[in-house]
Design a protein around this motif. Structure first.
Motif, PDB file in Angstrom:
ATOM      1  N   ILE A   1       0.835  -1.206   0.000  1.00  0.00           N
ATOM      2  CA  ILE A   1       0.000   0.000   0.000  1.00  0.00           C
ATOM      3  C   ILE A   1       0.869   1.257   0.000  1.00  0.00           C
ATOM      4  O   ILE A   1       0.606   2.209  -0.735  1.00  0.00           O
ATOM      5  CB  ILE A   1      -0.957  -0.005   1.213  1.00  0.00           C
ATOM      6  CG1 ILE A   1      -2.043  -1.061   0.996  1.00  0.00           C
ATOM      7  CG2 ILE A   1      -1.585   1.367   1.422  1.00  0.00           C
ATOM      8  CD1 ILE A   1      -2.879  -1.351   2.224  1.00  0.00           C
TER       9      ILE A   1
ATOM     10  N   GLU B   1       3.902   1.544  -1.096  1.00  0.00           N
ATOM     11  CA  GLU B   1       4.494   1.635  -2.433  1.00  0.00           C
ATOM     12  C   GLU B   1       3.496   2.296  -3.402  1.00  0.00           C
ATOM     13  O   GLU B   1       3.854   3.172  -4.183  1.00  0.00           O
ATOM     14  CB  GLU B   1       4.838   0.218  -2.903  1.00  0.00           C
ATOM     15  CG  GLU B   1       5.543   0.139  -4.230  1.00  0.00           C
ATOM     16  CD  GLU B   1       5.649  -1.308  -4.723  1.00  0.00           C
ATOM     17  OE1 GLU B   1       6.105  -1.489  -5.847  1.00  0.00           O
ATOM     18  OE2 GLU B   1       5.262  -2.245  -3.991  1.00  0.00           O
ATOM     19  N   GLY B   2       2.235   1.890  -3.314  1.00  0.00           N
ATOM     20  CA  GLY B   2       1.209   2.474  -4.185  1.00  0.00           C
ATOM     21  C   GLY B   2       0.955   3.939  -3.863  1.00  0.00           C
ATOM     22  O   GLY B   2       0.858   4.779  -4.761  1.00  0.00           O
ATOM     23  N   LEU B   3       0.875   4.264  -2.587  1.00  0.00           N
ATOM     24  CA  LEU B   3       0.613   5.646  -2.187  1.00  0.00           C
ATOM     25  C   LEU B   3       1.735   6.578  -2.611  1.00  0.00           C
ATOM     26  O   LEU B   3       1.494   7.726  -2.986  1.00  0.00           O
ATOM     27  CB  LEU B   3       0.444   5.729  -0.660  1.00  0.00           C
ATOM     28  CG  LEU B   3      -0.864   5.204  -0.082  1.00  0.00           C
ATOM     29  CD1 LEU B   3      -0.810   5.234   1.442  1.00  0.00           C
ATOM     30  CD2 LEU B   3      -2.048   6.025  -0.579  1.00  0.00           C
TER      31      LEU B   3
END
Lengths: 342, 348
Positions: free
Chosen positions: B77, B79-81
């Motif tokens: 998460i 990494e995605g943010l």
């Protein structure tokens, strides 16, 4: 990884192709690059897909949301967003919603050569065949990576403690490939003989599909988040070290007992790799924004882009079908298109 | 360092008021945007912030460290943010009521990609003044959350008598005398009591004193804020109710051990602390220390979570400042005598 290969020539003396690169102002973290319908396309973290040689056409694929993952085939770009949508963008720029998972992040996405696709949200993996029939399966833990087999409708799913090989249209339970630890991305060799995952512990793990024989490929200083198979299927280029680490897969037991080649050794970590579609050349993108082309046979190097720390790491790298064009993008929203001289 | 996104971890047993606190943080007019990682959608109503559902997948690292668990979903998460980092100023991670805070905290030290981009700011634990004493007896998770906390929000104080409140505070202090404690109703605390604490920043570990004994210029009331019942009982608070009526409890399983010594030989101390945390890491939840090394003009500061240690030389010892070494452990079944003997053997 044992060494045994002479380091490549230093970057300074390299022949430059920098003049052949036209910049594209992407403006947001570039998630992926591709050539749907032979036109350059960039998927961005701000939810848009840019089309065209200068990124002139902006398609709002995920309005007010972000693209997390993307995959491409010859005709289209498929994106998965933090809005829970899976969207196909054709070469004509028309966006079509293929799935809506109601706000759950699309964690992974894969396309099959025949037009099938698969995506995952948490443990739930959904595969949709070329006729549009969707089947779902719950992985034992979050599905981290997806990759279709090169032939046949079969999907590799990486997760905690291994990977599973699933025939979405069969009732048989997925075949388990076990190895303790957290497996991130997954790739299937073009000849179908091997499945390889990257791991949280900075290693690669592989299985020979026929007998599940384990292969460990270790020695990376950081995680491998980019793989690319050479066009002949006999080499796997990987990121995660201060050079592209390229493993030989021609032999019966793959890279076991063999040293990998190291292409483009520099004092910066490799963040993306992309093998040329017709020659034993790998495009290597680094964390400092540097891009070079490296020939596997002799280690010869060509400079594509100098280091540009402000633009950040290379996060997307793709060749076109003919191998005459290379598209790249960075964390900071810079991008460029290399056109090789005729 | 300043480029890293601060991450606040919000823990608390079921029903203590975590969601109330989260809603307060998000609805207050502060001009900040948050990315919020929650376990259940729907309970928080916000427009401007990114809300992400998490699965709380805890897994072991294969690095030979037996208690080294991380939250795999959090790695993914974050990494995605980080691909959309201009969209928010800080991250808040809400854990489930039964969660152990350690894997969340360890994620920020163990995963290289996460630690390059985000930093753990503090672990904030919301506790129910009425029910905490009972939960400390029957729920090991509740005890872990108190032991691990940098900030404790002792909520629902309106549901207990002053005696009961003194009782529950004493029970908290028996486990964790070092956290900053706020008494609240409906989780009403000012934002800066919860966010921007830098609790894991070595430069901010200026002293290690039990929060309720320390006095000095650090005292500040929150009474200018519109929530009357909020009161920061942190370092420097010298109100009567702390000293007068404070009972002393000893928790059978979870306790803190504070040790002090003069100058310490780093050649002895480093192997000792490494070996100790490797061996006793599963039982040592948190550790902190400020050390005076022989012939070293600077203070050595460390902090640890289970087996993971982070240490560095910090500012110079001031002229006239006593060159004293102090360490603190919070954990389960700690052997005070063995710790003391081990530490004393490191004396210069």
């Amino acid at each position: 990884m044992s060494a045994g290969f002479p380091p490549s020539k230093p970057a300074q003396g390299m022949t430059s192709l920098v003049q052949n690169v036209s910049p594209i102002a992407a403006g947001a973290h570039v998630i992926a690059a591709a050539f749907p319908g032979d036109a350059p396309a960039l998927a961005l973290a701000d939810g848009a897909v840019l089309l065209g040689e200068a990124g002139e056409r902006r398609i709002e694929a995920h309005p007010d949301a972000g693209i997390l993952v993307a995959a491409a085939d010859r005709k289209s770009f498929v994106t998965g967003g933090d809005d829970g949508r899976v969207v196909r963008i054709g070469a004509d720029g028309v966006a079509e919603t293929l799935a809506d998972e109601k706000g759950r992040w699309i964690d992974a996405l894969a396309l099959a050569p025949g037009g099938a696709l698969a995506w995952s949200t948490g443990k739930r993996v959904t595969a949709r065949d070329e006729k549009g029939r969707a089947r779902a399966w719950d992985a034992p833990s979050t599905a981290q990576g997806l990759c279709f087999a090169p032939k046949g409708y079969r999907l590799a799913v990486s997760h905690y403690n291994g990977a599973s090989l699933w025939f979405p249209n069969a009732e048989t339970p997925p075949e388990k490939l076990e190895w303790k630890g957290s497996h991130l991305d997954v790739t299937w060799s073009p000849d179908g003989r091997f499945v390889v995952t990257s791991m949280q512990e900075n290693t690669l793990h592989g299985w020979r599909v026929a007998d599940k024989k384990d292969m460990r490929m270790s020695g990376y200083p950081s995680k491998t988040r980019s793989f690319s198979w050479a066009h002949d299927g006999q080499w796997l280029a990987t990121s995660g070290a201060d050079a592209a680490i390229v493993w030989p897969f021609a032999a019966k037991d793959g890279p076991m007992g063999k040293a990998p080649r190291e292409c483009g050794i520099r004092p910066a970590k490799v963040s993306r790799v992309a093998c040329h579609p017709g020659a034993l050349v790998v495009a290597v993108g680094y964390e400092d924004g540097f891009v070079l082309l490296c020939r596997l046979t002799d280690g010869a190097e060509l400079l594509v882009r100098k280091a540009d720390p402000d633009a950040g790491a290379i996060t997307a790298l793709a060749w076109d079908r003919t191998g005459r064009k290379l598209l790249f993008g960075t964390e900071g929203g810079a991008a460029g298109l290399l056109s090789l001289p005729a | 360092m300043s480029d890293k996104i601060p991450v606040t971890v919000l823990t608390g047993y079921l029903g203590a008021g975590k969601t109330t606190l989260l809603n307060r943080i998000l609805t207050e007019q502060h001009g900040k945007k948050f990315a919020v990682i929650v376990n259940e959608f729907g309970e928080i109503g916000i427009d401007n912030d990114l809300v992400v559902g998490a699965d709380e997948e805890v897994f072991e690292m294969n690095n030979g460290c037996i208690c080294c668990t991380v939250r795999g979903d959090l790695i993914r998460i974050i990494e995605g943010l980080m691909k959309r980092r201009g969209k928010f100023d800080a991250i808040i991670v809400e854990t489930t009521g039964l969660a152990d805070p350690a894997p969340v905290a360890q994620t920020f030290f163990v995963d290289e990609d996460v630690s390059q981009k985000a930093r753990l700011d503090a672990v904030v634990t919301v506790a129910d003044a009425k029910w905490l004493s009972a939960r400390l007896k029957d729920a090991p998770e509740a005890k872990n959350q108190i032991a691990f906390a940098d900030v404790i929000i002792l909520n629902k104080t309106d549901l207990v008598t002053p005696d009961e409140l003194a009782e529950v505070e004493a029970r908290i202090r028996a486990i964790n005398p070092y956290a900053t404690l706020h008494r609240t109703q409906r989780a009403a605390v000012p934002l800066d009591a919860v966010l921007g604490r830098n609790a894991f920043d070595l430069d901010r570990i200026l002293s290690i004193e039990p929060a309720f004994l320390e006095e000095g210029d650090g005292h500040h009331h929150d009474h200018d804020h519109d929530h009357d019942h909020d009161h920061e009982c942190g370092p420097g608070c010298d109100h009567d109710h702390h000293h007068g009526g404070l009972k002393h409890y000893h928790d059978e399983h979870m306790q803190s051990v504070a040790l002090r010594l003069g100058e310490v030989d780093p050649e002895k101390f480093m192997p000792w602390i490494n070996e100790l945390t490797q061996r006793e890491g599963p039982n040592i939840l948190r550790s902190k220390g400020i050390l005076a090394f022989t012939n070293e003009p600077k203070r050595f500061v460390f902090q640890g979570v289970h087996m993971i240690l982070d240490g560095d030389l910090q500012r110079d010892w001031k002229p006239g400042e006593a060159r004293e070494s102090r360490i603190v452990f919070i954990g389960r079944d700690l052997d005070r005598d063995a710790l003391r003997k081990g530490f004393e053997a490191c004396a210069a």
